[in-house]
Write a protein that holds these residues in place. Structure first.
Motif, PDB file in Angstrom:
ATOM      1  N   UNK A  29      21.890 -12.633   0.431  1.00 19.04           N
ATOM      2  CA  UNK A  29      22.441 -11.820  -0.645  1.00 19.04           C
ATOM      3  C   UNK A  29      21.330 -10.960  -1.238  1.00 19.04           C
ATOM      4  N   UNK A  30      21.570  -9.656  -1.375  1.00 13.99           N
ATOM      5  CA  UNK A  30      20.512  -8.791  -1.908  1.00 13.99           C
ATOM      6  C   UNK A  30      20.202  -9.097  -3.375  1.00 13.99           C
ATOM      7  N   UNK A  31      18.998  -8.704  -3.762  1.00 16.25           N
ATOM      8  CA  UNK A  31      18.565  -8.805  -5.158  1.00 16.25           C
ATOM      9  C   UNK A  31      18.422  -7.386  -5.682  1.00 16.25           C
ATOM     10  N   UNK A  32      18.811  -7.174  -6.958  1.00 15.72           N
ATOM     11  CA  UNK A  32      18.791  -5.828  -7.534  1.00 15.72           C
ATOM     12  C   UNK A  32      17.738  -5.735  -8.635  1.00 15.72           C
ATOM     13  N   UNK A  33      17.158  -4.549  -8.749  1.00 18.95           N
ATOM     14  CA  UNK A  33      16.171  -4.314  -9.787  1.00 18.95           C
ATOM     15  C   UNK A  33      16.181  -2.853 -10.225  1.00 18.95           C
ATOM     16  N   UNK A  34      15.390  -2.582 -11.241  1.00 23.60           N
ATOM     17  CA  UNK A  34      15.330  -1.224 -11.808  1.00 23.60           C
ATOM     18  C   UNK A  34      13.868  -0.840 -11.986  1.00 23.60           C
ATOM     19  N   UNK A  35      13.519   0.390 -11.597  1.00 24.48           N
ATOM     20  CA  UNK A  35      12.130   0.852 -11.698  1.00 24.48           C
ATOM     21  C   UNK A  35      12.110   2.324 -12.070  1.00 24.48           C
ATOM     22  N   UNK A  36      10.891   2.824 -12.262  1.00 23.27           N
ATOM     23  CA  UNK A  36      10.676   4.240 -12.542  1.00 23.27           C
ATOM     24  C   UNK A  36       9.660   4.739 -11.527  1.00 23.27           C
ATOM     25  N   UNK A  37       9.924   5.873 -10.874  1.00 29.38           N
ATOM     26  CA  UNK A  37       8.993   6.370  -9.866  1.00 29.38           C
ATOM     27  C   UNK A  37       7.973   7.324 -10.483  1.00 29.38           C
ATOM     28  N   UNK A  38       7.150   7.942  -9.640  1.00 28.22           N
ATOM     29  CA  UNK A  38       6.067   8.798 -10.145  1.00 28.22           C
ATOM     30  C   UNK A  38       6.576  10.042 -10.851  1.00 28.22           C
ATOM     31  N   UNK A  39       7.803  10.455 -10.546  1.00 26.53           N
ATOM     32  CA  UNK A  39       8.376  11.638 -11.209  1.00 26.53           C
ATOM     33  C   UNK A  39       9.201  11.267 -12.438  1.00 26.53           C
ATOM     34  N   UNK A  40       9.110  10.014 -12.865  1.00 28.76           N
ATOM     35  CA  UNK A  40       9.846   9.492 -14.024  1.00 28.76           C
ATOM     36  C   UNK A  40      11.330   9.315 -13.754  1.00 28.76           C
ATOM     37  N   UNK A  41      11.766   9.499 -12.502  1.00 28.29           N
ATOM     38  CA  UNK A  41      13.161   9.208 -12.177  1.00 28.29           C
ATOM     39  C   UNK A  41      13.416   7.710 -12.306  1.00 28.29           C
ATOM     40  N   UNK A  95       0.821  -1.217   0.000  1.00 23.46           N
ATOM     41  CA  UNK A  95       0.000   0.000   0.000  1.00 23.46           C
ATOM     42  C   UNK A  95       0.849   1.259   0.000  1.00 23.46           C
ATOM     43  N   UNK A  96       2.152   1.125  -0.298  1.00 25.86           N
ATOM     44  CA  UNK A  96       3.020   2.298  -0.318  1.00 25.86           C
ATOM     45  C   UNK A  96       2.513   3.341  -1.304  1.00 25.86           C
ATOM     46  N   UNK A  97       2.818   4.598  -1.001  1.00 21.23           N
ATOM     47  CA  UNK A  97       2.255   5.713  -1.764  1.00 21.23           C
ATOM     48  C   UNK A  97       2.639   5.664  -3.242  1.00 21.23           C
ATOM     49  N   UNK A  98       3.892   5.327  -3.539  1.00 20.79           N
ATOM     50  CA  UNK A  98       4.339   5.246  -4.936  1.00 20.79           C
ATOM     51  C   UNK A  98       4.061   3.838  -5.450  1.00 20.79           C
ATOM     52  N   UNK A  99       2.857   3.646  -6.023  1.00 24.01           N
ATOM     53  CA  UNK A  99       2.437   2.315  -6.443  1.00 24.01           C
ATOM     54  C   UNK A  99       3.311   1.769  -7.565  1.00 24.01           C
ATOM     55  N   UNK A 100       3.756   2.650  -8.453  1.00 26.77           N
ATOM     56  CA  UNK A 100       4.561   2.198  -9.579  1.00 26.77           C
ATOM     57  C   UNK A 100       5.864   1.558  -9.077  1.00 26.77           C
TER      58      UNK A 100
END
Length: 627
Positions: A557-569, A537-542
């Motif tokens: 061991x951490x897992x890495x990923x790539x996303x885009x936030x609400x500001x397109x960053x 339910x976090x505010x930035x759903x994307x």
């Protein structure tokens, strides 16, 4: 009380009810709904008609509910034509759904008895006085709703049938404990992450764009730079309410109106009757012997009357006027308070009638109704003056079609001038569908945007009217590039910045996954921030959707990923840990109930979708008014 509808119609109480309803129909014009043309209906659902009257009643009920709920705020909504059309559309959809459910319930063999309907009506608190069913209150309320007892009983029957069908669906739903626990753990799951952000705004500042890139973007996206049609107008407004403020009413006006409408202020003679209904003449005579011997009428009625409705009230029928009194009671010719009839033969047996009291005809004195009459006379005078003004202004606007000068003189006011506006920014004073249609349909616009003709008088709700003249016009068209160059420049820079950020993000992700992330991040001038916990339910759903789609870490061991936030960053994600959600026993019970409600709602929605898709639904002329 009744074995079938024909027998029921002969009961003395129902005759009174029917008399009241017939008078109500005559006074209110409801009969017009019964004599409409073949197409004057709201909808037909598999051949079953939903009448205009049913739709109007549903709309009025919803209006009344909203007025009680919202108070003065509702008047603002009621002035919005689009909102009222949507309200009317929703009312019709509910009627269609009710009809579909009713038809489906009949196919399943579900049914509600007359006794269940009566018990439901008797139990309704708004028909009760001192926790007892009040027949007079019942009749008054449903009459104000524009319904007959049979109509109202049918509505209650439909509602009970629908509830029975809905309960059949909800009662069969269940969830397994293991299902609930698994779903709770998944839904309440938390993920610990660190984020590193590639800031788009910073990259935008460093972007360079060429004239060729700007021109190419403009040509490929010309439809994004459409300038909507614009107009500016001059208008004269006529308002009956404003005219009314200037109207004076004399004593002579009030007296004349009172004399002409005296019948409206006259309460005809009324009589309060009680009745005992029995099967045979012998039964009636036996009742009379008891009453003449001093027995209490109400007690005898409660014990021996075969009419269920009246006997619950000790035989009391309430105050009746001649027009709503059954012939059997009128035929008894009771004139004295406390007088008993003989054994009166009726279509359902025999009646013993008592006249409880008499209220003679009363005419309200002028002093009592003076204020109401003054208001009515003032309103009528204002409307007469309003319509006369409309005609005068209309004649002037037609005879002098080159300007509004003549109409201004006739109206006694100067025309109001607007600035430029579009269909989406119509000034509030002109925001009525008939007015906007006249402005934008082209009939008032001259050649090449020149002023055209004056409009005729355009009437709108609220007893207002307008005469319009379009004084300027700009057709829809693509904005020239020089007007949107700055906008295009920003768009192209942002596109290039996003693409650059994605490319850098892909390279950094590869470096992180190959164990060379620290060096790559340092070279890029960014780093992971402090650890934070995300939920679904976090505010930035994307961003949250990407995080919760990532595989869970193994062997710490951490897992890495790539996303885009609400500001397109572009955001690099380091997922460190996944924690299952936990609920207390009480919370699990509530969660289970929510799961069941959701599943039942989905099932029921699917049922309604299926019923609608398989039904033949034809809209009539009453529905076309919502378009």
């Amino acid at each position: 009380m009744m074995d079938n509808l024909r027998a029921a119609a002969n009961h003395v109480v129902l005759k009174i009810i029917l008399g009241l309803i017939i008078v109500s129909f005559v006074l209110t014009g409801v009969g017009g709904y019964l004599t409409g043309g073949s197409g004057d209906y709201a909808a037909k659902v598999d051949g079953q008609e939903i009448s205009r009257g049913q739709l109007e009643q549903a709309v009025q009920s919803e209006r009344s509910r909203l007025q009680q709920q919202l108070g003065d705020q509702f008047s603002v909504l009621a002035g919005n034509e689009g909102y009222m059309k949507e309200l009317r559309k929703q009312a019709l959809n509910r009627l269609i759904d009710d009809t579909l459910l009713d038809q489906y319930a009949k196919k399943l063999g579900l049914g509600i008895s007359d006794e269940q309907v009566k018990e439901a009506i008797w139990a309704m608190p708004y028909f009760q006085t001192n926790n007892q069913f009040d027949n007079a209150k019942y009749l008054n309320i449903i009459a104000n709703m524009g319904l007959s007892p049979d109509n109202y009983a049918q509505l209650v029957r439909q509602q009970l049938t629908s509830q029975q069908l809905i309960q059949a669906y909800t009662a069969t739903g269940f969830t397994l404990p293991v299902e609930v626990e698994a779903m709770a753990a998944l839904t309440m799951q938390q993920r610990d992450v660190r984020l590193a952000t590639i800031d788009i705004k910073e990259l935008e500042k460093a972007q360079q764009v060429t004239d060729e890139e700007l021109k190419s973007y403009y040509e490929q996206n010309r439809n994004s730079f459409i300038a909507p049609e614009e107009v500016k107008v001059s208008y004269i407004e006529m308002d009956a309410a404003a005219i009314q403020d200037k109207i004076t009413v004399s004593d002579e006006d009030i007296a004349a109106y009172y004399d002409q409408h005296k019948s409206s202020y006259t309460q005809p003679e009324r009589k309060d009757y009680s009745v005992i209904q029995v099967k045979t003449e012998a039964d009636a005579k036996a009742v009379l012997d008891e009453l003449n011997g001093g027995a209490d009428f109400a007690k005898v009625a409660a014990e021996k009357s075969t009419d269920i409705i009246s006997r619950k009230n000790g035989g009391e029928l309430g105050w009746l006027e001649p027009g709503t009194t059954p012939d059997e009671i009128l035929g008894a010719k009771l004139t004295t308070k406390g007088q008993l009839s003989g054994a009166v033969k009726s279509s359902v047996g025999y009646l013993v009638i008592r006249l409880n009291d008499v209220k003679p005809e009363q005419v309200k004195p002028l002093a009592e109704v003076r204020a109401d009459i003054a208001t009515q006379v003032k309103q009528q005078k204002a409307l007469d003056a309003y319509y006369a003004l409309q005609q005068k202004v209309s004649d002037s606007a037609t005879s002098d079609n080159e300007s509004l000068a003549g109409a201004e003189e006739a109206a006694g006011v100067k025309a109001t001038e607007t600035g430029w506006f579009t269909r989406d920014s119509v000034p509030a004073a002109l925001n009525f569908k008939p007015v906007t249609q006249a402005i934008f349909d082209g009939s008032l616009i001259g050649e090449n945007g020149a002023p055209g003709s004056n409009s005729d008088v355009i009437s709108v709700e609220g007893d207002r009217a307008f005469v319009i003249r379009v004084s300027g016009h700009k057709p829809e068209g693509v904005k020239p590039m020089d007007q949107v160059k700055d906008q295009i420049t920003n768009m192209v820079k942002r596109q290039k910045a996003i693409q650059q950020a994605r490319n850098e993000g892909d390279k950094l992700l590869s470096a992180l996954q190959s164990g060379k992330g620290d060096e790559a991040l340092k070279a890029a001038g960014i780093s992971f921030g402090a650890e934070q916990t995300l939920t679904r339910a976090s505010e930035d759903r994307q961003l949250a959707d990407t995080v919760f789609a990532m595989a869970q870490p193994k062997d710490n061991k951490p897992v890495y990923g790539l996303a885009q936030d609400r500001q397109d960053n572009i955001v690099l994600i380091q997922l460190d840990a996944v924690k299952s959600g936990h609920l207390s026993n009480e919370e699990l019970k509530a969660f289970s109930s929510q799961m069941l409600t959701g599943a039942t709602g989905i099932t029921f929605d699917s049922l309604m979708d299926n019923l609608r898709s398989n039904a033949k639904i034809k809209l009539g002329s009453a529905a076309s008014e919502m378009q």
